[in-house]
Scaffold this active site. Structure first.
Site, PDB file in Angstrom:
ATOM      1  N   HIS A  61     -31.524  49.990 -31.286  1.00 24.88           N
ATOM      2  CA  HIS A  61     -32.453  49.962 -32.199  1.00 24.88           C
ATOM      3  C   HIS A  61     -33.537  49.562 -31.071  1.00 24.88           C
ATOM      4  O   HIS A  61     -34.359  48.900 -31.914  1.00 24.88           O
ATOM      5  CB  HIS A  61     -32.630  50.182 -33.707  1.00 24.88           C
ATOM      6  N   ASP A 285     -35.759  46.670 -33.402  1.00 30.32           N
ATOM      7  CA  ASP A 285     -36.717  47.670 -33.389  1.00 30.32           C
ATOM      8  C   ASP A 285     -37.861  47.344 -32.181  1.00 30.32           C
ATOM      9  O   ASP A 285     -39.335  47.795 -32.554  1.00 30.32           O
ATOM     10  CB  ASP A 285     -37.874  47.584 -34.386  1.00 30.32           C
TER      11      ASP A 285
END
Length: 391
Positions: A61, A285
């Site tokens: 991610h 992230d």
């Protein structure tokens, strides 16, 4: 060929002191003893005495084209550079869009994935953004997954967040169903990566899907599950149903919510509540913005995620939370590979991809990285850089 000698190998299970032979882009074998004749072909010998050898890290991610934008155009975050990925020990990366699907789009995302692949790491991407219906590269989500090799699923779709498109439950389930069938047809995971915000409904859509459909629970990977203890406890329930829990390693420690947990703290809590380690993964992230909102939804601060946090939080899980290395390392190696159907990633074994990370046994710092059979970092010095990083 590359021969790595005398290292303590975690595959990720500990298998002891071994010698690893790499041939091209694959692991040729792992041996107790190996003797290389002096007049043999040119071989790069790496002495891993007093070091640990781990599978290359997988970060599934990452906003590889940048993200953010919640505080105007000047708050857009930059694209990630190859050397940043290498220093973090990451050899496989999955790119995604975020809140902005207007100024960032699927064409940019796919092009950046191709660029990073050419430069030296393995890349995949998700189709779509926060929005439902999904803004795909082709004219449909399922075509993207079936026809475009690098696209392995959809996401990150936002729920329970003031920035989401507020999809209905039926819209949400139809998206998951389409992604699943596309995955079956193409032999991919077809998962939906779900951004879970702070709103009170949390992951209720996921529980409703489990109760009311026969879609497998593992078709959804909810991320940011450590943003609050309340949300994490719903993750405990999900994990006990054999669902996947994704914990985010990037956080602004100066602006954490009162009940927010670091990924290492959340991992410990999940394990203490008898969630199977195989159902847990970490993602960074990275390059996404880390906005903080007040109780009225007003932005009060924003910062940026980092890929370096991925291994940092694994190391914190070991040193601060008392989790064994061979368990902690699974959340960025074998578990992720299993969840995303990366059949030759996440493990050190014969015929697996030649992706490895070597760390100092005492300091636990990353010293060497090998990606796709090429030495990307040696003795702490990054050798593999992006096309324009030296310009």
């Amino acid at each position: 060929m590359i021969v790595i000698k005398n290292g303590e190998v975690y595959s990720p299970e500990r298998i002891g002191k071994k010698n690893i032979v790499l041939e091209g882009t694959r692991i040729e074998g792992i041996y107790d003893e190996i003797n290389v004749p002096n007049d043999f072909i040119n071989i790069d010998m790496i002495d891993a005495e007093d070091k640990l050898i781990l599978p290359g890290f997988i970060d599934s991610h990452v906003h590889i084209t940048g993200g953010g934008g919640e505080d105007g155009f000047s708050s857009r975050t930059p694209e990630i550079q190859l050397s940043t990925i290498i220093k973090a020990g990451i050899t496989t990366i999955v790119g995604c869009l975020g809140a902005d699907s207007v100024c960032r789009n699927m064409t940019d995302l796919l092009a950046k994935a191709y660029a990073l692949e050419e430069e030296g790491v393995t890349t995949y991407i998700y189709t779509g953004s926060y929005e439902v219906p999904v803004k795909s590269l082709t004219d449909s989500l399922d075509k993207d997954i079936i026809l475009i090799e690098k696209i392995i699923g959809a996401g990150e779709i936002a729920v329970a967040d003031n920035r989401s498109s507020q999809p209905t439950y039926d819209e949400f389930v139809r998206t998951v169903a389409k992604s699943r069938v596309a995955g079956l047809i193409s032999g991919k995971a077809g998962v939906v990566n779900v951004h879970v915000g702070n709103s009170k409904e949390g992951i209720e859509y996921i529980f409703n899907m489990i109760r009311n459909t026969d879609i497998p629970i593992t078709q959804i990977i909810p991320t940011h599950m450590n943003r609050s203890k309340r949300l994490l406890m719903s993750g405990v329930e999900l994990g006990k149903l054999d669902g996947i829990i994704d914990l985010t390693t990037s956080c602004d420690k100066d602006c954490m919510a009162d009940d927010e947990l670091t990924a290492s703290e959340a991992l410990k809590m999940l394990l203490d509540n008898d969630v199977n380690i195989e159902n847990i993964q970490f993602t960074s992230d990275a390059q996404g913005s880390l906005p903080a909102f007040d109780e009225k939804g007003r932005l009060i601060k924003t910062s940026i995620g980092s890929v370096e946090s991925l291994y940092d939080e694994v190391r914190n899980a070991i040193s601060n939370q008392g989790i064994k290395l061979e368990e902690a390392i699974k959340v960025i190696t074998s578990n992720v590979a299993e969840h995303l159907k990366f059949k030759k990633k996440g493990r050190l074994a014969k015929d697996y991809d030649a992706d490895l990370v070597i760390i100092d046994k005492n300091s636990m710092e990353i010293t060497d990285v090998i990606a796709k059979g090429k030495v990307a970092m040696r003795n702490g010095k990054v050798l593999m850089k992006g096309t324009y990083e030296n310009k």
